[in-house]
Design a protein around this motif. Structure first.
Motif, mmCIF file in Angstrom:
data_model
loop_
_atom_site.group_PDB
_atom_site.id
_atom_site.type_symbol
_atom_site.label_atom_id
_atom_site.label_comp_id
_atom_site.label_asym_id
_atom_site.label_seq_id
_atom_site.Cartn_x
_atom_site.Cartn_y
_atom_site.Cartn_z
ATOM 1 N N ARG A 86 0.727 -1.480 -0.286
ATOM 2 C CA ARG A 86 0.250 0.308 0.211
ATOM 3 C C ARG A 86 0.864 1.179 -0.223
ATOM 4 O O ARG A 86 1.828 1.311 0.981
ATOM 5 N N PRO A 87 1.017 2.117 -0.818
ATOM 6 C CA PRO A 87 1.527 3.873 -0.743
ATOM 7 C C PRO A 87 1.022 4.362 0.395
ATOM 8 O O PRO A 87 -0.174 4.595 1.070
ATOM 9 N N ILE A 88 2.715 4.506 1.379
ATOM 10 C CA ILE A 88 2.315 5.235 2.625
ATOM 11 C C ILE A 88 2.395 6.406 1.570
ATOM 12 O O ILE A 88 3.948 7.259 1.175
ATOM 13 N N LYS A 89 2.141 7.143 2.903
ATOM 14 C CA LYS A 89 2.011 9.101 2.555
ATOM 15 C C LYS A 89 2.706 9.512 3.177
ATOM 16 O O LYS A 89 2.418 9.393 4.898
ATOM 17 N N ILE A 90 3.808 10.580 2.977
ATOM 18 C CA ILE A 90 4.664 11.184 3.820
ATOM 19 C C ILE A 90 4.754 12.360 4.298
ATOM 20 O O ILE A 90 4.591 13.197 3.189
ATOM 21 N N ASP A 91 4.302 12.966 5.553
ATOM 22 C CA ASP A 91 4.190 14.356 5.330
ATOM 23 C C ASP A 91 5.987 14.975 5.623
ATOM 24 O O ASP A 91 6.276 14.781 6.130
ATOM 25 N N ARG A 92 5.246 15.769 4.463
ATOM 26 C CA ARG A 92 7.185 15.925 3.915
ATOM 27 C C ARG A 92 6.840 17.568 4.769
ATOM 28 O O ARG A 92 8.088 18.409 4.207
ATOM 29 N N ARG A 93 6.797 17.924 5.409
ATOM 30 C CA ARG A 93 6.765 18.992 6.330
ATOM 31 C C ARG A 93 7.727 19.637 7.554
ATOM 32 O O ARG A 93 7.926 17.917 8.223
ATOM 33 N N LEU A 94 9.064 19.491 7.224
ATOM 34 C CA LEU A 94 10.078 19.547 8.355
ATOM 35 C C LEU A 94 9.687 21.020 9.290
ATOM 36 O O LEU A 94 10.276 21.092 10.770
ATOM 37 N N THR A 95 10.481 21.835 8.950
ATOM 38 C CA THR A 95 10.980 23.179 9.941
ATOM 39 C C THR A 95 9.428 24.023 9.715
ATOM 40 O O THR A 95 9.484 24.646 11.351
ATOM 41 N N ASN A 98 8.248 26.423 3.936
ATOM 42 C CA ASN A 98 8.614 25.638 2.899
ATOM 43 C C ASN A 98 9.497 25.852 2.076
ATOM 44 O O ASN A 98 10.032 25.038 1.307
ATOM 45 N N ILE A 99 10.414 27.283 2.265
ATOM 46 C CA ILE A 99 12.150 27.323 1.822
ATOM 47 C C ILE A 99 12.541 26.382 2.141
ATOM 48 O O ILE A 99 14.239 26.581 1.196
ATOM 49 N N ILE A 100 12.558 26.530 3.544
ATOM 50 C CA ILE A 100 13.889 24.985 3.952
ATOM 51 C C ILE A 100 13.336 23.262 3.578
ATOM 52 O O ILE A 100 14.451 22.856 3.398
ATOM 53 N N ASP A 101 12.049 23.419 3.124
ATOM 54 C CA ASP A 101 12.008 22.089 3.472
ATOM 55 C C ASP A 101 11.667 21.346 2.510
ATOM 56 O O ASP A 101 12.475 20.013 2.019
ATOM 57 N N GLU A 102 11.953 22.423 1.437
ATOM 58 C CA GLU A 102 12.401 21.596 0.069
ATOM 59 C C GLU A 102 13.845 21.448 -0.657
ATOM 60 O O GLU A 102 14.078 20.068 -0.356
ATOM 61 N N PRO A 103 14.718 22.458 0.054
ATOM 62 C CA PRO A 103 15.990 21.637 -0.361
ATOM 63 C C PRO A 103 16.811 20.587 0.581
ATOM 64 O O PRO A 103 16.902 19.617 0.144
ATOM 65 N N LEU A 104 15.583 20.761 2.064
ATOM 66 C CA LEU A 104 16.269 19.661 2.772
ATOM 67 C C LEU A 104 15.704 18.106 2.809
ATOM 68 O O LEU A 104 16.170 17.070 2.622
ATOM 69 N N ILE A 133 13.547 4.352 6.913
ATOM 70 C CA ILE A 133 14.249 5.665 7.541
ATOM 71 C C ILE A 133 14.426 6.819 7.117
ATOM 72 O O ILE A 133 14.096 7.391 7.931
ATOM 73 N N ARG A 134 12.901 6.635 6.167
ATOM 74 C CA ARG A 134 12.912 8.411 5.687
ATOM 75 C C ARG A 134 11.982 9.083 6.647
ATOM 76 O O ARG A 134 12.671 10.097 7.035
ATOM 77 N N GLN A 135 11.375 8.342 7.402
ATOM 78 C CA GLN A 135 10.273 8.805 8.716
ATOM 79 C C GLN A 135 11.570 9.173 9.556
ATOM 80 O O GLN A 135 10.881 9.662 10.586
ATOM 81 N N ALA A 136 11.927 7.907 10.408
ATOM 82 C CA ALA A 136 12.417 8.274 11.188
ATOM 83 C C ALA A 136 13.665 9.737 11.560
ATOM 84 O O ALA A 136 13.533 10.291 12.296
ATOM 85 N N VAL A 142 12.425 17.171 12.216
ATOM 86 C CA VAL A 142 10.968 17.946 12.891
ATOM 87 C C VAL A 142 11.570 18.612 14.608
ATOM 88 O O VAL A 142 11.268 19.608 14.991
ATOM 89 N N GLN A 143 12.334 17.084 15.266
ATOM 90 C CA GLN A 143 11.951 17.673 16.719
ATOM 91 C C GLN A 143 13.451 18.555 16.838
ATOM 92 O O GLN A 143 14.132 19.843 16.841
ATOM 93 N N PHE A 144 14.763 19.027 15.400
ATOM 94 C CA PHE A 144 15.890 19.659 15.747
ATOM 95 C C PHE A 144 15.230 20.933 14.975
ATOM 96 O O PHE A 144 15.302 21.614 15.905
ATOM 97 N N SER A 145 14.753 21.250 14.616
ATOM 98 C CA SER A 145 13.578 22.391 14.168
ATOM 99 C C SER A 145 12.871 23.108 15.370
ATOM 100 O O SER A 145 13.584 24.720 15.609
#
Length: 956
Positions: A86-95, A98-104, A133-136, A142-145
């Motif tokens: 099944r396709p797993i949806k990943i939340d691409r939000r990090l910080t 958006n200008i930081i999340d995209e290059p990250l 691994i990607r989710q981790a 996210v915690q670092f941000s």
């Protein structure tokens, strides 16, 4: 008996065999073997049939037992594996930006692709592990941000970062001093410097040393693994952290794939040198600074690389087929290259022979030194500090301090009387109060230096002192009240053999000339083979060619140039009136003599002077251009005087010795004297220094540098001086005494040596609250070693920095710095840093290949270029404040510190540790780093030495 027994056994055995063969025949043996084989085969068949029947009965009993069936789960697992994932949806939000999340996200994707996927797909096509691994990683980011947003970064950037850099520089300086004291020329200097550096580090840090992490690649990788695992423990949820396989994968990606290559690049000296050149790429290369670097270099590799490149360029120029005006330019270039090659050869020969000399002592014994008048010494910051040190040694400090205090009194008294006169004009009357303050100040000077209670006391004519006392008791004090005694004190310092005459024969005088960049280049011939030993007065024992040696350099001696100002006049051009000077030029060569006239304005002279003094630093102390005049500058008498002064300037400039000392100078002189319109090319930096810093320096020299109570601006001083005038002289005397009696120059300090401590302690009163002043003063202390100089100079520097900062930024400087830190940590700047990191490691989305190490000769020339750029970018005003030699020495010390990858790694790791301590203040990172560095060999040796020194005292 044994023999009889063996015979009997063989006999009975043979008898039995004969009887068996006689009874059953010769084939009886085969029959017997056949019977045994049949018996064994039959037993095996019976056992097999019996076991089979019993096994079938046992299996039938198991089928009817109450145990659950074990064969159902396996088919079910196989069925689950065959289903589509099944396709797993990943939340691409990090910080949250958006200008930081995209290059990250791109960095995460590239990391997984190049460090995991390339081998994982050879084992399995299932992508769930990669997604986990990607989710981790995303969860950790996210915690670092979130932690970063909650952290106040201003103390880190303005205090801890500067303190750590200053401490690193202090450790390096102490290591250099310790090696110089050892004087061991046999051991590898670079290796010895690294070992000594970490010895000093453990003495300063007391509890930690980073030698293993910085010198052992295996220990460095282990340190990064442990550090990354601790970070994962903090940032990951407990369930993901307990998954060892995934944790190890993420740890290896972070430690070996990202952190280790990044730290190696930041620690590479060649990378740092290129970055330095790139940062100051706008400044032009200075020929004089380049030659100073060559003469000061103690690296044979640098000299050989420069020499090879100069030889290559020389061959190219000699191969050109030129004619006309270009031939003179090429000849000048060839002469300059020949001079560079000769200097390199001389320096290489000196280093290989090991005949290093103390240039200051050599100049004191054999050199022809310049004479600096006493009145110039008393108004020059750099010269005055050396004269102070000498007067302290000879016990004549009271005379000098009295002269300085009187200068301060005169200036403040004149200012106060001007204020009084202006207030009287406005109808305000404060005459009695002002005179009372002046009287109190004058009495303070008298009690401090001239009374019977004064200690130390100025020994002067008693009649003059009595006359002064009577004047103070019966008359109103004036600014000139101490002039007679001050003049006597000046004559005493000037003529007494204990003071100025002996100072000119002292080594401090030679050091003063070196700091003023006025030390000539004497040549000392001390060997039978004619090998010359010469120098330029550098404490680094560099060897410089003297003017006599320059005569051996091939030059175009057939060309002789003479010029003089033959006439002057006033021109009017579109309403603008200016003076014009006609210069008659004679040039004589092998083909004959040429003569022409060219016309120049004073502004042309001024621009030309600024251009050559920027390129040739030594000329600034030799050539003195007549000053400007704002009013009545078209007066005939004034023009004649300026014509005379400009003529003297030209004759000194065209002196053959000066032209030989700076071969490249001829090009600038020819360009200035040619019969054409002069194109001005004065640098922007020089113009800014003329308009801002030079007036500040001149005003500081005219007003005594010893006056601590003069306010930062005249308007502010008009109100403050009336309140502080009474205690001015007393405070001034106390300041001077504190500067010289509590911390005597050139003597052992009585308090604990701060060089064995970190630099994070407060610097001075009212300094910590001023962020830029604290940063600048701390860096100047460590770079130029100001704490080893007398405190009077340091206090003057602090006052000057306060004035510059206030004049430049006003009172809102701290607010501006806080705003700048906020800007540095803004989403836009963080996104830009992430993009630079991405483009550096994955240019165009492809993993960057390891950059091959550049050729040694290129790296050496890059070092020379970096040092030249750094030396050139230093403003001349800094040299006038702390001394030319101190400036050069400090800049070269900083550059040399960055030429050792192990030491650069230490600084990177210190910055990283402080960063994590600031980001995670509740996680006891200092204790963790102490444990991680606990296996340091230097730390163990230090503890052993400490234990051995403490054991005898405990026994007592």
């Amino acid at each position: 008996s044994c023999l009889q027994t063996s015979l009997s056994i063989w006999g009975w055995g043979s008898l039995g065999l004969v009887l068996f063969l006689v009874t059953f025949g010769p084939f009886a043996i085969f029959y017997f073997a056949f019977y045994i084989l049949c018996f064994v085969g039959g037993g095996f068949v019976v056992t097999l049939l019996f076991g089979k029947s019993n096994s079938e009965k046992y299996l039938e009993q198991c089928e009817h037992s109450f145990l659950p069936c074990t064969s159902v789960g396996i088919p079910k697992c196989i069925e689950e594996m065959k289903r589509e994932a099944r396709p797993i949806k990943i939340d691409r939000r990090l910080t949250g930006a958006n200008i930081i999340d995209e290059p990250l996200q791109q960095v995460i994707q590239f990391s997984l692709r190049d460090y995991v996927q390339y081998w994982y797909y050879t084992l399995s096509d299932d992508e769930s592990f990669l997604l986990e691994i990607r989710q981790a990683l995303q969860y950790a980011l996210v915690q670092f941000s979130a932690r970063s947003k909650e952290t106040d970064w201003q103390p880190y950037f303005t205090t801890r970062l500067v303190d750590d850099f200053g401490t690193h520089l202090r450790v390096f300086r102490k290591a250099q001093q310790r090696i110089a004291e050892k004087g061991n020329q046999m051991k590898d200097q670079a290796e010895e410097l690294v070992d000594t550096f970490f010895e000093v580090e453990v003495e300063m840090e007391k509890e930690v040393c980073r030698d293993l992490v910085c010198t052992s690649p295996k220990d460095e990788e282990g340190f990064l693994r442990d550090l990354c695992e601790v970070l994962l423990y903090i940032l990951l949820p407990p369930g993901d952290f307990q998954n060892k396989i995934m944790r190890y994968f993420v740890r290896e990606i972070l430690s070996r794939g990202i952190l280790l290559p990044l730290i190696n690049q930041l620690s590479d000296p060649d990378y740092i040198n290129q970055y330095v050149i790139w940062m100051i790429r706008d400044s032009n290369c200075n020929y004089e600074a380049f030659m100073n670097i060559i003469k000061l270099s103690d690296n044979i590799g640098e000299l050989e690389a420069v020499k090879d490149k100069a030889s290559e360029e020389l061959q190219y120029l000699r191969s050109l087929d030129t004619a006309g005006d270009d031939i003179n330019t090429i000849k000048n270039q060839i002469n300059s290259l020949l001079y560079v090659i000769k200097v390199c050869d001389s320096r290489i020969q000196r280093l290989q022979s090991g005949k290093e000399i103390d240039t200051v002592k050599l100049a004191a014994n054999f050199g022809k030194l310049c004479t600096v008048p006493l009145d110039h010494i008393l108004v020059d910051n750099v010269a005055l500090q050396f004269f102070m040190d000498y007067m302290q040694q000879t016990g004549g400090q009271a005379h000098l301090f009295f002269w300085m205090t009187v200068e301060g009194y005169r200036v403040t008294a004149q200012q106060q009387l001007e204020v009084l006169q202006s207030r009287q004009k406005d109808g305000k009357h404060q005459t009695n109060q002002t005179k009372g303050l002046l009287r109190a100040a004058a009495f303070g000077v008298y009690e401090q230096y001239l009374s019977e209670k004064a200690s130390p006391r100025v020994n002067i004519d008693d009649n003059l002192v009595a006359k002064l006392a009577e004047t103070l008791n019966h008359e109103d004090p004036t600014p000139e009240i101490f002039d007679d005694i001050q003049r006597k004190v000046y004559e005493l310092m000037l003529r007494d053999e204990r003071f100025y005459p002996s100072f000119k024969q002292n080594v401090l005088y030679v050091r003063m000339l070196a700091e003023l960049d006025m030390l000539k280049d004497p040549s000392f011939r001390g060997s039978d083979d004619g090998e010359g030993e010469s120098f330029n007065g550098s404490p680094t024992s560099s060897i410089n060619l003297s003017l006599d040696d320059l005569s051996n350099v091939p030059t175009d001696e057939t060309v002789q140039l003479h010029a003089y100002i033959s006439d002057t006049g006033v021109c009017n051009d579109h309403g603008k009136t200016y003076a014009l000077y006609a210069i008659t030029v004679h040039r004589r060569n092998a083909n004959g003599e040429e003569m022409w006239k060219t016309y120049r304005r004073y502004s042309d002279f001024h621009d030309f002077h600024m251009r050559i003094t920027e390129q040739f630093e030594n000329l600034a102390n030799i050539l003195k251009l007549p000053g400007k005049k704002t009013f009545n500058n078209m007066d005939r008498e004034f023009l004649e005087k300026r014509k005379k002064d400009l003529n003297a300037y030209l004759q000194l400039l065209l002196n053959p010795e000066i032209m030989k000392a700076s071969p490249a100078l001829a090009h600038y002189v020819y360009d200035f004297l040619e019969n054409k319109a002069y194109s001005k090319g004065k640098g922007d930096f020089a113009r800014k220094m003329d308009t801002f810093v030079n007036p500040l320096r001149n005003s500081m020299r005219n007003v005594s540098n010893a006056v601590k109570s003069i306010p930062d601006s005249l308007a502010e001083g008009m109100t403050k001086m009336s309140d502080n005038m009474g205690k001015m002289s007393e405070r001034l005397g106390q300041d001077i005494k504190q500067s010289f009696f509590k911390v005597p120059p050139l003597m052992q300090k009585t308090y604990s040596d701060p060089d064995h401590c970190r630099v994070a302690a407060p610097i001075d009163d009212n300094v910590d609250d001023n962020i830029p002043l604290r940063v600048m003063l701390l860096l100047m202390d460590e770079v130029f070693d100001l704490k080893e100089r007398n405190q009077w100079l340091r206090r003057n520097i602090k006052n000057l920095l306060q004035q510059l900062i206030r004049a430049t930024y006003g009172d809102t400087i701290n607010r501006k710095i806080v705003d700048h830190v906020d800007w540095m940590t803004s989403p836009e700047q963080v996104a830009d840093a992430v993009k630079r990191f991405r483009d550096a490691f994955w240019p165009n989305g492809i993993l960057a290949e390891a950059v091959p190490r550049r050729d040694k000769a290129i790296r050496m020339r890059t070092r020379v270029a970096g040092k030249t750029k750094l030396l050139e970018v230093m403003p001349d005003e800094l040299k006038h404040i702390i001394g030319a030699e101190t400036t050069r020495k400090g800049i070269l010390r900083v550059f040399e510190m960055f030429q050792h990858s192990q030491l650069n790694k230490r600084m990177v790791y210190v910055f990283l540790e402080r960063f994590l301590e600031t980001l995670f203040p509740q996680n006891k990172f200092p204790e963790l780093f102490h444990k991680l560095h606990s296996r340091s060999k230097q730390m163990q040796r230090y503890k052993q030495r400490l234990h051995s020194t403490q054991a005898p005292s405990l026994q007592k």
